[in-house]
Motif scaffolding. Structure first.
Motif, mmCIF file in Angstrom:
data_model
loop_
_atom_site.group_PDB
_atom_site.id
_atom_site.type_symbol
_atom_site.label_atom_id
_atom_site.label_comp_id
_atom_site.label_asym_id
_atom_site.label_seq_id
_atom_site.Cartn_x
_atom_site.Cartn_y
_atom_site.Cartn_z
ATOM 1 N N UNK A 154 0.830 -1.208 0.000
ATOM 2 C CA UNK A 154 0.000 0.000 0.000
ATOM 3 C C UNK A 154 0.864 1.257 0.000
ATOM 4 N N UNK A 155 1.939 1.233 0.787
ATOM 5 C CA UNK A 155 2.834 2.395 0.824
ATOM 6 C C UNK A 155 3.478 2.650 -0.530
ATOM 7 N N UNK A 156 3.883 1.591 -1.204
ATOM 8 C CA UNK A 156 4.500 1.795 -2.520
ATOM 9 C C UNK A 156 3.482 2.340 -3.521
ATOM 10 N N UNK A 157 2.226 1.913 -3.422
ATOM 11 C CA UNK A 157 1.202 2.468 -4.314
ATOM 12 C C UNK A 157 0.906 3.925 -3.990
ATOM 13 N N UNK A 158 0.918 4.265 -2.689
ATOM 14 C CA UNK A 158 0.691 5.660 -2.316
ATOM 15 C C UNK A 158 1.783 6.550 -2.891
ATOM 16 N N UNK A 159 3.029 6.116 -2.745
ATOM 17 C CA UNK A 159 4.141 6.936 -3.224
ATOM 18 C C UNK A 159 4.190 6.940 -4.755
ATOM 19 N N UNK A 160 4.152 5.756 -5.365
ATOM 20 C CA UNK A 160 4.307 5.661 -6.819
ATOM 21 C C UNK A 160 3.130 6.274 -7.577
ATOM 22 N N UNK A 161 1.912 5.869 -7.213
ATOM 23 C CA UNK A 161 0.743 6.317 -7.975
ATOM 24 C C UNK A 161 0.132 7.597 -7.418
ATOM 25 N N UNK A 162 0.080 7.731 -6.078
ATOM 26 C CA UNK A 162 -0.562 8.892 -5.486
ATOM 27 C C UNK A 162 0.301 10.136 -5.478
ATOM 28 N N UNK A 163 1.563 10.010 -5.050
ATOM 29 C CA UNK A 163 2.427 11.180 -4.928
ATOM 30 C C UNK A 163 3.162 11.474 -6.232
ATOM 31 N N UNK A 164 3.863 10.467 -6.763
ATOM 32 C CA UNK A 164 4.652 10.684 -7.974
ATOM 33 C C UNK A 164 3.815 10.618 -9.253
ATOM 34 N N UNK A 165 2.688 9.940 -9.197
ATOM 35 C CA UNK A 165 1.810 9.841 -10.354
ATOM 36 C C UNK A 165 2.401 9.039 -11.505
ATOM 37 N N UNK A 166 3.078 7.951 -11.194
ATOM 38 C CA UNK A 166 3.711 7.149 -12.244
ATOM 39 C C UNK A 166 2.698 6.452 -13.151
ATOM 40 N N UNK A 167 1.510 6.174 -12.648
ATOM 41 C CA UNK A 167 0.531 5.455 -13.462
ATOM 42 C C UNK A 167 -0.391 6.384 -14.251
ATOM 43 N N UNK A 168 -0.399 7.671 -13.935
ATOM 44 C CA UNK A 168 -1.317 8.574 -14.646
ATOM 45 C C UNK A 168 -0.609 9.824 -15.186
ATOM 46 N N UNK A 169 0.549 9.656 -15.742
ATOM 47 C CA UNK A 169 1.214 10.746 -16.457
ATOM 48 C C UNK A 169 1.890 11.786 -15.596
ATOM 49 N N UNK A 170 2.260 11.483 -14.377
ATOM 50 C CA UNK A 170 3.018 12.411 -13.548
ATOM 51 C C UNK A 170 2.197 13.327 -12.674
ATOM 52 N N UNK A 171 0.878 13.194 -12.662
ATOM 53 C CA UNK A 171 0.064 14.048 -11.793
ATOM 54 C C UNK A 171 -0.331 13.276 -10.532
ATOM 55 N N UNK A 172 -0.272 13.954 -9.412
ATOM 56 C CA UNK A 172 -0.589 13.328 -8.131
ATOM 57 C C UNK A 172 -2.086 13.056 -8.026
ATOM 58 N N UNK A 173 -2.440 12.020 -7.289
ATOM 59 C CA UNK A 173 -3.837 11.632 -7.123
ATOM 60 C C UNK A 173 -4.164 11.621 -5.626
ATOM 61 N N UNK A 174 -4.728 12.738 -5.137
ATOM 62 C CA UNK A 174 -5.019 12.875 -3.724
ATOM 63 C C UNK A 174 -6.111 11.902 -3.269
#
Length: 188
Positions: free
Chosen positions: A32-52
């Motif tokens: 879960x932490x890796x998904x929060x950092x990778x997808x939520x903060x860094x936005x690696x899965x959605x083009x670089x935008x954070x997902x709050x």
């Protein structure tokens, strides 16, 4: 001894299952932490935008997992102590029953305290030993799950490094003895 353990084996098995549940809740959290950092903060899965929204959802799920893990840990302790205390009580009752079957000349030969106290002390030692055995029986098998989970999380790193680090930690925590340079044996 098996006659005493057999009566309360069900509680010991339930305690082991709750311990596995507690460990599984702990092992899921790094994912879960890796998904929060990778997808939520860094936005690696959605083009670089954070997902709050994703950060909040995964954070709340992690809080729920912590609560479930804590409940599993508490219930593990409850069932370990139920089984070990009842086993010790059964042993204590049988020892006391055998002491009460002595004749009066046999009782006078030994004295009152010299018969009852060792049985009480032995049953108390057995209760503590049963608690330790139930906890260590599960906890010695569960580090393998930690190695598997760390290898799963470390998919971006080299697998060999993760495996070596996890195996090193497993060896240090499980107390496996090893030979050091001059041939003396030590335990970790």
């Amino acid at each position: 001894m098996w006659n005493y353990i057999r009566k309360y084996l069900f509680f010991a098995i339930i305690a082991g299952l709750f311990m596995i549940g507690e460990v599984m809740m702990d092992l899921v959290q790094p994912g879960f932490m890796s998904r929060i950092v990778d997808d939520g903060v860094l936005g690696l899965s959605n083009g670089g935008s954070a997902d709050l929204h994703l950060i909040w959802m995964l954070g709340l799920q992690m809080i729920g997992l912590v609560l479930v893990g804590g409940l599993c840990g508490s219930l593990n302790n409850v069932f370990v102590h139920i089984s070990s205390q009842n086993i010790g009580n059964e042993i204590r009752k049988d020892c006391f029953g055998r002491i009460m079957d002595f004749s009066f000349p046999q009782m006078d030969r030994f004295g009152a305290g010299s018969q009852f106290m060792p049985s009480v002390v032995f049953s108390g030692i057995f209760v503590k030993t049963a608690c330790i055995m139930m906890r260590s029986g599960c906890s010695l098998r569960l580090p393998a799950a930690g190695i598997t989970m760390s290898a799963h999380i470390c998919h971006l790193m080299k697998f060999r490094f993760c495996l070596a680090a996890s195996a090193g930690k497993l060896l240090m925590e499980s107390g496996i003895s090893h030979v050091v340079g001059d041939g003396r044996r030590f335990t970790a």
